[in-house]
Motif scaffolding. Sequence first.
Motif, PDB file in Angstrom:
ATOM      1  N   ILE A 185       0.832  -1.203   0.000  1.00  0.00           N
ATOM      2  CA  ILE A 185       0.000   0.000   0.000  1.00  0.00           C
ATOM      3  C   ILE A 185       0.868   1.255   0.000  1.00  0.00           C
ATOM      4  O   ILE A 185       0.573   2.234  -0.705  1.00  0.00           O
ATOM      5  CB  ILE A 185      -0.966  -0.010   1.203  1.00  0.00           C
ATOM      6  CG1 ILE A 185      -1.975  -1.152   1.048  1.00  0.00           C
ATOM      7  CG2 ILE A 185      -1.698   1.322   1.322  1.00  0.00           C
ATOM      8  CD1 ILE A 185      -2.889  -1.341   2.242  1.00  0.00           C
ATOM      9  N   GLU A 186       1.956   1.237   0.769  1.00  0.00           N
ATOM     10  CA  GLU A 186       2.870   2.379   0.777  1.00  0.00           C
ATOM     11  C   GLU A 186       3.444   2.605  -0.613  1.00  0.00           C
ATOM     12  O   GLU A 186       3.568   3.755  -1.073  1.00  0.00           O
ATOM     13  CB  GLU A 186       4.004   2.146   1.782  1.00  0.00           C
ATOM     14  CG  GLU A 186       3.587   2.263   3.233  1.00  0.00           C
ATOM     15  CD  GLU A 186       3.183   3.671   3.605  1.00  0.00           C
ATOM     16  OE1 GLU A 186       3.797   4.633   3.103  1.00  0.00           O
ATOM     17  OE2 GLU A 186       2.223   3.830   4.390  1.00  0.00           O
ATOM     18  N   GLN A 187       3.784   1.544  -1.300  1.00  0.00           N
ATOM     19  CA  GLN A 187       4.331   1.650  -2.649  1.00  0.00           C
ATOM     20  C   GLN A 187       3.317   2.293  -3.593  1.00  0.00           C
ATOM     21  O   GLN A 187       3.662   3.163  -4.399  1.00  0.00           O
ATOM     22  CB  GLN A 187       4.719   0.256  -3.158  1.00  0.00           C
ATOM     23  CG  GLN A 187       5.441   0.254  -4.485  1.00  0.00           C
ATOM     24  CD  GLN A 187       5.790  -1.149  -4.949  1.00  0.00           C
ATOM     25  OE1 GLN A 187       5.417  -2.141  -4.329  1.00  0.00           O
ATOM     26  NE2 GLN A 187       6.517  -1.241  -6.045  1.00  0.00           N
ATOM     27  N   ILE A 188       2.062   1.882  -3.489  1.00  0.00           N
ATOM     28  CA  ILE A 188       1.016   2.450  -4.345  1.00  0.00           C
ATOM     29  C   ILE A 188       0.797   3.925  -4.013  1.00  0.00           C
ATOM     30  O   ILE A 188       0.687   4.776  -4.912  1.00  0.00           O
ATOM     31  CB  ILE A 188      -0.293   1.656  -4.185  1.00  0.00           C
ATOM     32  CG1 ILE A 188      -0.107   0.214  -4.685  1.00  0.00           C
ATOM     33  CG2 ILE A 188      -1.437   2.332  -4.937  1.00  0.00           C
ATOM     34  CD1 ILE A 188      -1.291  -0.695  -4.394  1.00  0.00           C
ATOM     35  N   PHE A 189       0.742   4.259  -2.721  1.00  0.00           N
ATOM     36  CA  PHE A 189       0.535   5.651  -2.318  1.00  0.00           C
ATOM     37  C   PHE A 189       1.685   6.535  -2.804  1.00  0.00           C
ATOM     38  O   PHE A 189       1.464   7.681  -3.214  1.00  0.00           O
ATOM     39  CB  PHE A 189       0.401   5.741  -0.791  1.00  0.00           C
ATOM     40  CG  PHE A 189      -1.019   5.621  -0.295  1.00  0.00           C
ATOM     41  CD1 PHE A 189      -1.780   4.499  -0.591  1.00  0.00           C
ATOM     42  CD2 PHE A 189      -1.589   6.625   0.454  1.00  0.00           C
ATOM     43  CE1 PHE A 189      -3.087   4.384  -0.146  1.00  0.00           C
ATOM     44  CE2 PHE A 189      -2.897   6.526   0.916  1.00  0.00           C
ATOM     45  CZ  PHE A 189      -3.647   5.401   0.608  1.00  0.00           C
ATOM     46  N   GLN A 190       2.897   6.024  -2.745  1.00  0.00           N
ATOM     47  CA  GLN A 190       4.051   6.823  -3.180  1.00  0.00           C
ATOM     48  C   GLN A 190       4.073   7.001  -4.687  1.00  0.00           C
ATOM     49  O   GLN A 190       4.481   8.059  -5.185  1.00  0.00           O
ATOM     50  CB  GLN A 190       5.343   6.157  -2.696  1.00  0.00           C
ATOM     51  CG  GLN A 190       5.547   6.217  -1.203  1.00  0.00           C
ATOM     52  CD  GLN A 190       6.725   5.393  -0.723  1.00  0.00           C
ATOM     53  OE1 GLN A 190       7.547   4.935  -1.527  1.00  0.00           O
ATOM     54  NE2 GLN A 190       6.823   5.187   0.582  1.00  0.00           N
ATOM     55  N   ARG A 191       3.634   5.971  -5.426  1.00  0.00           N
ATOM     56  CA  ARG A 191       3.644   6.070  -6.883  1.00  0.00           C
ATOM     57  C   ARG A 191       2.622   7.092  -7.380  1.00  0.00           C
ATOM     58  O   ARG A 191       2.811   7.715  -8.425  1.00  0.00           O
ATOM     59  CB  ARG A 191       3.358   4.694  -7.489  1.00  0.00           C
ATOM     60  CG  ARG A 191       3.461   4.620  -9.013  1.00  0.00           C
ATOM     61  CD  ARG A 191       4.882   4.854  -9.498  1.00  0.00           C
ATOM     62  NE  ARG A 191       5.801   3.894  -8.939  1.00  0.00           N
ATOM     63  CZ  ARG A 191       6.099   2.708  -9.482  1.00  0.00           C
ATOM     64  NH1 ARG A 191       5.508   2.347 -10.616  1.00  0.00           N
ATOM     65  NH2 ARG A 191       6.980   1.906  -8.911  1.00  0.00           N
ATOM     66  N   PHE A 192       1.511   7.264  -6.627  1.00  0.00           N
ATOM     67  CA  PHE A 192       0.456   8.205  -7.029  1.00  0.00           C
ATOM     68  C   PHE A 192       0.221   9.208  -5.893  1.00  0.00           C
ATOM     69  O   PHE A 192      -0.811   9.141  -5.198  1.00  0.00           O
ATOM     70  CB  PHE A 192      -0.835   7.450  -7.356  1.00  0.00           C
ATOM     71  CG  PHE A 192      -0.645   6.317  -8.334  1.00  0.00           C
ATOM     72  CD1 PHE A 192      -0.406   6.571  -9.671  1.00  0.00           C
ATOM     73  CD2 PHE A 192      -0.691   4.996  -7.906  1.00  0.00           C
ATOM     74  CE1 PHE A 192      -0.226   5.542 -10.574  1.00  0.00           C
ATOM     75  CE2 PHE A 192      -0.516   3.961  -8.789  1.00  0.00           C
ATOM     76  CZ  PHE A 192      -0.277   4.226 -10.140  1.00  0.00           C
ATOM     77  N   PRO A 193       1.125  10.139  -5.689  1.00  0.00           N
ATOM     78  CA  PRO A 193       1.046  11.031  -4.517  1.00  0.00           C
ATOM     79  C   PRO A 193      -0.149  11.967  -4.513  1.00  0.00           C
ATOM     80  O   PRO A 193      -0.514  12.482  -3.447  1.00  0.00           O
ATOM     81  CB  PRO A 193       2.368  11.813  -4.595  1.00  0.00           C
ATOM     82  CG  PRO A 193       2.764  11.751  -6.041  1.00  0.00           C
ATOM     83  CD  PRO A 193       2.299  10.419  -6.523  1.00  0.00           C
ATOM     84  N   ASP A 194      -0.753  12.202  -5.667  1.00  0.00           N
ATOM     85  CA  ASP A 194      -1.881  13.134  -5.736  1.00  0.00           C
ATOM     86  C   ASP A 194      -3.230  12.424  -5.781  1.00  0.00           C
ATOM     87  O   ASP A 194      -4.271  13.085  -5.946  1.00  0.00           O
ATOM     88  CB  ASP A 194      -1.738  14.032  -6.974  1.00  0.00           C
ATOM     89  CG  ASP A 194      -0.470  14.868  -6.949  1.00  0.00           C
ATOM     90  OD1 ASP A 194      -0.108  15.330  -5.851  1.00  0.00           O
ATOM     91  OD2 ASP A 194       0.151  15.044  -8.009  1.00  0.00           O
TER      92      ASP A 194
END
Length: 362
Positions: free
Chosen positions: A257-266
Motif C-alpha cells: 500500500i505504501e508503494q502504491i501511495f508513493q507512486r500516485f502522490p496526488d
Amino acid sequence: MFKTAFKALLPLLERGALTADRAFSGYVQPRRARGKLLLQPYVGWGTPGRVELRGRVLLPRTVAPARRTDPRLRNAQNVLRRLFSREVGGVTVSGVLNGQRAAAVSDSDGYFTLEFTPPSPLPGGWHQVPLQLDGREVQASARVQVVADARFGVISDLDDTVIQSDVTSVPRMLSTVLTGNARTRLPFPGVGALYRALTRDGEARNPIFYVSSSPWNFFDLLWQFLDYRRIPLGPLFLRNWGMDLLGGHGGYKHGVIEQIFQRFPDLKFVLVGDSGEKDPEIYAEVVHRHPGRVLAVYIRDVTEAHRDEGVLKLREEVRKAGVDLVLAADSLNAASHAMAMGLITPGEYRSVLTSVARSYET
C-alpha cells in the motif's frame, strides 16, 4: 514460551532454507533453462512516465481451462500443479512499450521485473506489452494499467473481501481453495456491481489494485475468476510461495500500500477489506500515516461479535481522523455510503441493490 523460541529460531530457519534453496537452484536452474519454457506475465502498472511489469519464467505445466462441471479432484490436482511450479532463473526477458524496449534477467525463483520510462507520456488506461525470451521463440503479451486523470483509486483485498474463501475456518478454507476453480468459486453478493460503480468502467476509469496474501502461483486462477465474474480488472499484488509466506501479513500489505501511495502522490483512495485478518488495523494505520489521502474504509464483516467489537473501536479512531470506516455484512451498506459521498451515482447504487437482491433469490 513456544512463540518466543520460534521467533528466535525463525531467522536461523530462513537462512538455512535460503542456503539450501540457492544450492538447489545452482544445480537445477541451468538444466531447466535448456528445456521448453513458459513465460507468465502478470499485470503492469504505473504512471504516464513510469511503468513496472513483473512476471515469471517457468517450466510448462498442464492446467486445463476451468469449467463449472470440473470434478473436485481435478480442481485439487490443478491447485497442486500451480503450487509446485518449477521456476527458471538466469533467462533474459524483454518487452516493448510505446516503442521503448526493456530487459531483465529472471532470478532464482523465476521472477523478472521490467521497468519502462517512456520518452513521451502514456495515455491513461490499458496498454499491451509484447514479451519475448531472448534467443527463443517463446512469446507472450502482458496488460499494463496506466493511471491518469482518475478521481480516486481503490485498493482491495481478495480473500473473503471479493471471493468467498472462509479464511476464518481453516478446514473450510482448505476445502474451498483446494477443490474450487475460477468458475466454481463464488464472489460476495453485489461486489461486482459495487466495484464497477467505483471504477466507472467505460469512462475516465478509476484504477483498482488487488492486494492479497495468496501466492503468485494462483495468479491465473484469480485473474480468470475476476474476468469471469465481471469484476473490474487491475494489477494483482500477491506473495512469493515459500519462506516469504512466513512473514507477517500486515507488514507485507503495508509495504504494498505504501508503494502504491508513493507512486500516485496526488491520488486519494478507497480501501476495502474484511474483518477476518488484519485489514481493519492495517487500513487504520494507513489513514493515520496519510492524512487526507483515504476517502473511506469498507470492511466486510465475516467474523463473530468479539472481533466486531475491536473493529468498531478502530472505527472510532479512524473517525477522529475524518474518515468513515463502514463495517457491513454485504456490499449494499458500502454502496449506500459511497453514494452519500458522491463516489457513485444513485443509478449505480440501484445496480448494487439489484445485484444483491438477485444473489439472495438464487
